[in-house]
Design an enzyme around this catalytic site. Structure first.
Site, PDB file in Angstrom:
ATOM      1  N   ASP A 197       0.819  -1.221   0.000  1.00 22.80           N
ATOM      2  CA  ASP A 197       0.000   0.000   0.000  1.00 22.80           C
ATOM      3  C   ASP A 197       0.850   1.266   0.000  1.00 22.80           C
ATOM      4  O   ASP A 197       0.426   2.308   0.499  1.00 22.80           O
ATOM      5  CB  ASP A 197      -0.949   0.030   1.215  1.00 22.80           C
ATOM      6  CG  ASP A 197      -1.774  -1.237   1.338  1.00 22.80           C
ATOM      7  OD1 ASP A 197      -2.417  -1.608   0.350  1.00 22.80           O
ATOM      8  OD2 ASP A 197      -1.767  -1.854   2.424  1.00 22.80           O
ATOM      9  N   GLY A 213       1.744   3.024  -2.613  1.00 22.65           N
ATOM     10  CA  GLY A 213       1.373   3.968  -3.669  1.00 22.65           C
ATOM     11  C   GLY A 213       2.040   3.661  -4.992  1.00 22.65           C
ATOM     12  O   GLY A 213       2.292   4.557  -5.798  1.00 22.65           O
ATOM     13  N   ALA A 265      -3.843  -7.696  -3.993  1.00 24.82           N
ATOM     14  CA  ALA A 265      -3.326  -6.343  -3.806  1.00 24.82           C
ATOM     15  C   ALA A 265      -3.790  -5.482  -4.966  1.00 24.82           C
ATOM     16  O   ALA A 265      -3.795  -5.924  -6.109  1.00 24.82           O
ATOM     17  CB  ALA A 265      -1.799  -6.360  -3.738  1.00 24.82           C
ATOM     18  N   HIS A 282      -3.493  -1.747  -7.105  1.00 22.65           N
ATOM     19  CA  HIS A 282      -2.781  -0.507  -7.378  1.00 22.65           C
ATOM     20  C   HIS A 282      -3.804   0.541  -7.801  1.00 22.65           C
ATOM     21  O   HIS A 282      -4.509   0.366  -8.792  1.00 22.65           O
ATOM     22  CB  HIS A 282      -1.738  -0.714  -8.480  1.00 22.65           C
ATOM     23  CG  HIS A 282      -0.595  -1.566  -8.048  1.00 22.65           C
ATOM     24  ND1 HIS A 282       0.463  -1.890  -8.866  1.00 22.65           N
ATOM     25  CD2 HIS A 282      -0.329  -2.168  -6.866  1.00 22.65           C
ATOM     26  CE1 HIS A 282       1.320  -2.655  -8.207  1.00 22.65           C
ATOM     27  NE2 HIS A 282       0.847  -2.832  -6.996  1.00 22.65           N
ATOM     28  N   GLN A 331       2.372  -5.584  -3.598  1.00 26.15           N
ATOM     29  CA  GLN A 331       2.552  -5.659  -2.139  1.00 26.15           C
ATOM     30  C   GLN A 331       3.879  -5.006  -1.736  1.00 26.15           C
ATOM     31  O   GLN A 331       4.269  -4.006  -2.315  1.00 26.15           O
ATOM     32  CB  GLN A 331       2.420  -7.107  -1.671  1.00 26.15           C
ATOM     33  CG  GLN A 331       1.034  -7.660  -1.994  1.00 26.15           C
ATOM     34  CD  GLN A 331       1.026  -9.154  -2.166  1.00 26.15           C
ATOM     35  OE1 GLN A 331       1.790  -9.700  -2.943  1.00 26.15           O
ATOM     36  NE2 GLN A 331       0.157  -9.822  -1.449  1.00 26.15           N
ATOM     37  N   THR A 338      -9.779  -4.690  -0.047  1.00 23.93           N
ATOM     38  CA  THR A 338     -10.535  -5.236   1.087  1.00 23.93           C
ATOM     39  C   THR A 338     -11.346  -4.186   1.830  1.00 23.93           C
ATOM     40  O   THR A 338     -12.286  -4.536   2.550  1.00 23.93           O
ATOM     41  CB  THR A 338      -9.566  -5.878   2.091  1.00 23.93           C
ATOM     42  OG1 THR A 338      -8.699  -4.850   2.625  1.00 23.93           O
ATOM     43  CG2 THR A 338      -8.711  -6.951   1.424  1.00 23.93           C
ATOM     44  N   ARG A 381      -6.397   0.355   7.608  1.00 20.78           N
ATOM     45  CA  ARG A 381      -4.986   0.029   7.770  1.00 20.78           C
ATOM     46  C   ARG A 381      -4.494   0.491   9.136  1.00 20.78           C
ATOM     47  O   ARG A 381      -4.890   1.544   9.629  1.00 20.78           O
ATOM     48  CB  ARG A 381      -4.162   0.697   6.662  1.00 20.78           C
ATOM     49  CG  ARG A 381      -4.489   0.175   5.277  1.00 20.78           C
ATOM     50  CD  ARG A 381      -3.739   0.938   4.193  1.00 20.78           C
ATOM     51  NE  ARG A 381      -4.156   0.496   2.870  1.00 20.78           N
ATOM     52  CZ  ARG A 381      -4.312   1.286   1.824  1.00 20.78           C
ATOM     53  NH1 ARG A 381      -4.087   2.585   1.944  1.00 20.78           N
ATOM     54  NH2 ARG A 381      -4.695   0.792   0.659  1.00 20.78           N
ATOM     55  N   SER A 409       3.757  12.403   1.585  1.00 24.04           N
ATOM     56  CA  SER A 409       4.420  13.360   2.471  1.00 24.04           C
ATOM     57  C   SER A 409       3.423  14.357   3.046  1.00 24.04           C
ATOM     58  O   SER A 409       3.563  14.819   4.191  1.00 24.04           O
ATOM     59  CB  SER A 409       5.503  14.114   1.695  1.00 24.04           C
ATOM     60  OG  SER A 409       6.358  13.225   1.023  1.00 24.04           O
ATOM     61  N   GLY A 469       0.423  14.308  -2.957  1.00 23.19           N
ATOM     62  CA  GLY A 469      -1.016  14.135  -3.088  1.00 23.19           C
ATOM     63  C   GLY A 469      -1.324  13.035  -4.085  1.00 23.19           C
ATOM     64  O   GLY A 469      -0.422  12.477  -4.717  1.00 23.19           O
TER      65      GLY A 469
END
Length: 419
Positions: A13, A15, A39, A41, A220, A297, A301, A328, A409
């Protein structure tokens, strides 16, 4: 030419989908080399959000997209994924190639996944129930069905595999209704037949010789690797850079840049050790600002401060040449930001990632000044506040690798490529 590899350095996760979307204009071919549809994307394209589970993220750029031999493919979910893409991506059958050596997730693999997890009781590892583990189990035990088998006595091989799985389910006294799932699965196999099924190892190596550029896309994260992750709370495949070789059929000497992606903090889905986890209002704040819920899912997290012990380990294992820091902006409002620089284990300081992470492992933090600036509109690294520049420098010195890309972002435009 050499293959560039893009992979996650944490517990998934990170990104990767967005970064692949940013990097793909430089590449002719994007190839997935491991994992299954457990997983997702996430990408934004034409103001719509898409979650890709099996299809490589270069599909929106009109690139050649290869599902490599290291992937396990669920025909039902692959069919559903292609259907969501038809409105934005034309001629999908010309853009997606599937390795004949990729293994199939059978309908009974899903049932076995749930049955095995149910049997574990309180020792569940948090599987997504998509059948990935049982499919890889069949692969290594030499009982699996591959994409290439579709053209060779497929029905006979399929029936044999299903009968074996039914016997296992019977032994576990697991109740199920296979017929609806099997009916949908067989319809989906017909969809797969429309796509090019290739010897992807030959295809990729010939492409490299011909001067074409290839980006290998991992799924992953490193800390979920079946060998080097927090076992047994891991996935069923190797998620590290070396897996790009075995999952695509390229030699180690043909690996070039290794892009390692990490978040400015840490997250994890499901069970398993997480030394820097925050079960307080700070963890909740990270989750809410970062929208930290599983793309597939939808599970919340677990969130915590960045773990440099685990991150240094991941950089080492993968031979990372360039770092990419995501999300960030999630830390923009914090007065102070913490980073775990070592563990305390039974009163002893430990800077190397241990064999096992138990309850005795405590994070040792250093605290940095927050930048308290909304960075989502920043267009150049020259606009970074000093405290954020200090944070970047601290991370680079701690990890020994430069941070080439910083994400501020979810949009592609909110990406700073540093000089």
């Amino acid at each position: 030419m050499k293959v560039s590899v893009l992979l996650g350095l944490q517990w998934g996760d990170e990104g990767k989908g967005k970064v692949v979307d940013v990097l793909t204009p430089k590449y002719d071919i994007v190839a997935r080399f491991q994992g299954g549809p457990n997983a997702g994307h996430t990408l934004l394209f034409a103001d719509r959000k898409y979650v890709l589970c099996s299809i490589p993220s270069g599909v929106f750029q009109g690139k050649v997209n290869i599902i490599g031999n290291g992937v396990v493919l669920d025909p039902i979910l692959f069919k559903a994924e292609t259907e969501t893409l038809t409105s934005s991506c034309s001629n999908l059958v010309d853009k997606i190639y599937i390795s004949r050596k990729a293994h199939l997730i059978l309908p009974t693999h899903r049932l076995l996944d749930v049955a095995y997890e149910t049997q574990k009781g309180n020792n569940k590892i948090g599987t997504t129930g998509k059948g990935i583990g049982p499919a890889y189990t069949d692969k290594v035990s030499r009982n699996g069905l591959r994409i290439g088998d579709i053209d060779y006595n497929f029905e006979e091989k399929y029936r044999y595999a299903i009968a074996r799985h039914k016997e296992l389910l019977h032994q576990m006294n697991f109740q199920y209704d296979l017929l609806p799932l099997e009916r949908e699965w067989k319809k989906s196999i017909e969809v797969i037949k429309r796509f090019k099924r290739i010897n992807s190892d030959n295809f990729i190596n010939k492409a490299l010789i011909g001067g074409r550029t290839v980006l290998a896309e991992g799924a992953q994260g490193t800390m979920l690797d079946v060998d080097f992750g927090s076992y047994p709370f891991v996935t069923s495949s190797n998620t590290i850079c070396a897996s790009a070789c075995t999952g695509l059929g390229v030699a180690p000497a043909k690996i070039g840049d290794v892009f390692g992606i990490f978040k400015a903090y840490c997250t994890r889905v499901g069970s398993g050790p997480f030394p820097t986890e925050l079960s307080d209002e700070i963890g909740e704040k990270l989750r809410n600002i970062g929208n930290e819920y599983g793309s597939i899912t939808k599970r919340p997290r677990r969130c915590g401060w960045i773990d440099l012990v685990a991150l240094r380990y991941a950089v080492m294992i993968n031979g990372v040449t360039q770092l990419i820091m995501m999300k960030s902006d999630v830390l923009d409002t914090f007065d102070t930001v913490k980073a775990c620089i070592a563990y305390e284990v039974n009163g002893q300081k430990m800077e190397d990632f241990p064999f096992e992470i138990g309850s005795s492992v405590k994070p040792i933090y250093t605290e940095l000044v927050g930048w308290k600036t909304n960075m989502t509109k920043i267009k150049s690294e020259n606009e970074f506040p000093k405290a954020f520049k200090d944070y970047l420098l601290f991370l680079e010195e701690s990890l020994g690798v430069s941070i080439k890309i910083v994400s501020l972002g979810p949009d592609r435009e909110q990406t700073i490529i540093r000089e």
